[in-house]
Design an enzyme around this catalytic site. Structure first.
Site, mmCIF file in Angstrom:
data_model
loop_
_atom_site.group_PDB
_atom_site.id
_atom_site.type_symbol
_atom_site.label_atom_id
_atom_site.label_comp_id
_atom_site.label_asym_id
_atom_site.label_seq_id
_atom_site.Cartn_x
_atom_site.Cartn_y
_atom_site.Cartn_z
ATOM 1 C CG ASP A 40 35.516 43.766 44.236
ATOM 2 O OD1 ASP A 40 35.805 43.478 45.419
ATOM 3 O OD2 ASP A 40 36.368 43.867 43.339
ATOM 4 C CG HIS B 216 44.417 48.500 44.675
ATOM 5 N ND1 HIS B 216 45.191 47.778 43.802
ATOM 6 C CD2 HIS B 216 43.208 48.643 44.066
ATOM 7 C CE1 HIS B 216 44.490 47.487 42.713
ATOM 8 N NE2 HIS B 216 43.282 48.001 42.848
ATOM 9 C CD GLU C 230 41.714 43.954 41.450
ATOM 10 O OE1 GLU C 230 40.588 43.892 42.012
ATOM 11 O OE2 GLU C 230 42.074 44.903 40.733
ATOM 12 C CD GLU D 105 39.025 42.463 45.808
ATOM 13 O OE1 GLU D 105 37.915 42.510 46.383
ATOM 14 O OE2 GLU D 105 39.233 42.882 44.656
ATOM 15 C CG ASP E 257 38.008 41.478 41.267
ATOM 16 O OD1 ASP E 257 37.383 40.869 40.380
ATOM 17 O OD2 ASP E 257 38.081 42.721 41.320
ATOM 18 N NE ARG F 11 44.790 44.554 36.928
ATOM 19 C CZ ARG F 11 44.028 44.753 37.994
ATOM 20 N NH1 ARG F 11 42.882 45.421 37.887
ATOM 21 N NH2 ARG F 11 44.396 44.287 39.166
ATOM 22 C CD GLN G 96 40.254 47.107 35.633
ATOM 23 O OE1 GLN G 96 41.086 46.199 35.690
ATOM 24 N NE2 GLN G 96 39.905 47.809 36.686
ATOM 25 C CE LYS H 252 38.255 44.584 38.235
ATOM 26 N NZ LYS H 252 39.336 44.424 39.206
ATOM 27 C CB THR I 38 35.121 36.344 41.587
ATOM 28 O OG1 THR I 38 34.885 37.408 40.659
ATOM 29 C CG2 THR I 38 35.589 36.917 42.908
ATOM 30 C CD GLU J 252 48.345 47.775 43.729
ATOM 31 O OE1 GLU J 252 48.591 48.407 44.756
ATOM 32 O OE2 GLU J 252 47.580 46.787 43.710
HETATM 33 CA CA CA Z 1 38.633 44.212 42.959
#
Ligand code: CA
Length: 429
Positions: A128, A135, A200, A202, A234, A238, A241, A254, A258, A375
């Site tokens: 990834d 971002h 996420e 992507e 993804d 948080r 993380q 993560k 996925t 975000e």
């Molecule tokens: Ca990602």
């Protein structure tokens, strides 16, 4: 406009189809009730069985269709661009409105709604990246308001090694993970269900032909090593993380899930939607020579609109449609997909057919273009309000996230990627 763009199919649902007109022809792995998974191509609302259609083909097109007839596309990816293009040319003829082989093809077509889709390939390695510069800025600001982008960002396509074993196809639900989190003000972590689950948005990149160990792929050849594209979510915990990411980057935050969309949209289908790479802002360094190719800079970017929608349990209950959370675009990639291939192999690292890259979250610069809740809510500080009155800081159990992508330029038949969806199941007790 090229001749291909004007063609119509005798499969009537393909003409004007929002995702799968004749010009797209993405490959995937499907199964019908009681039958084993096999390769197929999407045309309108239908799937054409590639193993069966191989009988009607010859030469490289036949070889490609046979390679795509098993329960994964790895062998087909390994063949590279020439057989892939031969199969596309043959399928364009067979499915064209002027085809004289409609009678033979009719029994080889199945309704997508009667089929189950599977992961397109057995993924050896999944990487990834982090090429969405807005971002990176938005997230960087949350952690380092004065210094959002670290100094390596504009030189190195940043990435981490993801977990291939937890990749799953769109439609597979995911379980809210447990993990270590540090509550605000606390010095000792707790272990429990994730409280800050996020998505996420992507672009996924499927590797076709690989390289030998120790032999880098030159930037000028890198695009030829890409078999196609998909959507990728993804899923990100948080709170896990934030506690675990230093100093080696994401790990269990993560690796629990996925999601990817099932259809592989080929480089050939995207050819009309190639674009020049966005010029770098004044003062940014130029890519180092091993990442800098004039043709790639002129044609190596993509014009793909990306969308995130949310369907909550309450919305589902009230039979409301999913609500759009963001509309973004692949123009926000700071690096081209060819640069990712060249960089990944620059140290001699071996890429293999069926390896998967994620682009990194592709957010735009404006609100309404952000590809994650992190975000949108500024790290959970400002909840969003949905049109049914619900609010969200992060995902709740029962929420379903739906990613979509489409290519839509004036004068061209639009093509789409289908969907990448996944619903959040409650944590295990
Ligand atoms: Ca990602």
């Amino acid at each position: 406009m090229s001749h291909t763009n004007l063609r119509r199919s005798w499969v009537s649902s393909a003409n004007g189809h929002s995702d799968f007109p004749l010009q797209n022809l993405p490959l995937g792995i499907f199964s019908r009730a009681g039958a084993s998974p096999r390769g197929g191509v999407a045309i309108g609302d239908l799937i054409l069985d590639l193993g069966a259609v191989a009988e009607l083909l010859d030469g490289l097109a036949k070889i490609a269709a046979q390679a795509a007839s098993t329960n994964s596309l790895n062998a087909y990816f390994a063949l590279g661009a020439e057989p892939r293009r031969a199969l596309r040319t043959a399928l364009l003829c067979l499915l064209d409105e002027n085809s004289d082989q409609q009678a033979e093809l009719h029994p080889l077509l199945y309704l997508q709604t009667d089929c189950q889709m599977h992961l397109p390939a057995k993924v050896g390695d999944y990487t990834d990246f982090y090429v969405g510069i807005h971002h990176a800025m938005n997230v960087g600001k949350l952690f380092r308001p004065d210094n959002p982008l670290l100094p390596n960002y504009k030189y190195v396509p940043i990435g981490y090694h993801g977990r291939a074993s937890t990749l799953d196809v769109s439609g597979t639900a995911l379980r809210r993970p447990h993990g270590q989190t540090l509550a605000p003000g606390s010095e000792v972590p707790d272990f429990g269900p994730c409280k800050r689950l996020d998505y996420e948005l992507e672009l996924g990149i499927w590797i076709g032909t690989g390289n030998r160990l120790g032999q880098p792929i030159a930037i000028g050849q890198a695009a030829e090593h890409i078999a196609g594209f998909c959507l990728l979510n993804d899923w990100s915990a948080r709170d896990l993380q934030a506690w675990e990411y230093q100093p080696l980057g994401p790990f269990l935050s993560k690796s629990f899930a996925t999601s990817v969309s099932p259809w592989v949209v080929s480089a050939e289908a995207l050819e009309p939607f190639r674009a020049a790479q966005q010029p770098r802002p004044a003062g940014d360094p130029q890519p180092l020579p091993y990442l800098n190719d004039a043709n790639d800079q002129q044609h190596g970017a993509l014009a793909i609109e990306l969308e995130v929608l949310l369907l909550t349990a309450a919305m589902r209950e009230a039979e409301l449609p999913p609500e759009r959370l963001a509309l973004s675009h692949t123009r926000h990639m700071y690096w081209t997909v060819a640069q990712l291939v060249a960089h990944h192999s620059a140290n001699g690292c071996k890429l293999q057919p069926g390896d998967l890259f994620g682009s990194g979250t592709l957010s735009g610069p404006e609100p309404g273009q952000f590809g994650s809740l992190l975000e949108m809510t500024e790290g959970g500080k400002h909840p969003i309000t949905l049109s049914n009155g619900e609010t969200r800081r992060f995902l709740e159990d029962g929420d379903e996230v739906i990613l979509k992508a489409r290519c839509n330029l004036p004068g061209l038949p639009p093509i789409g990627f289908g969907e990448c969806r996944g619903k959040v199941l409650p944590a295990l007790r």
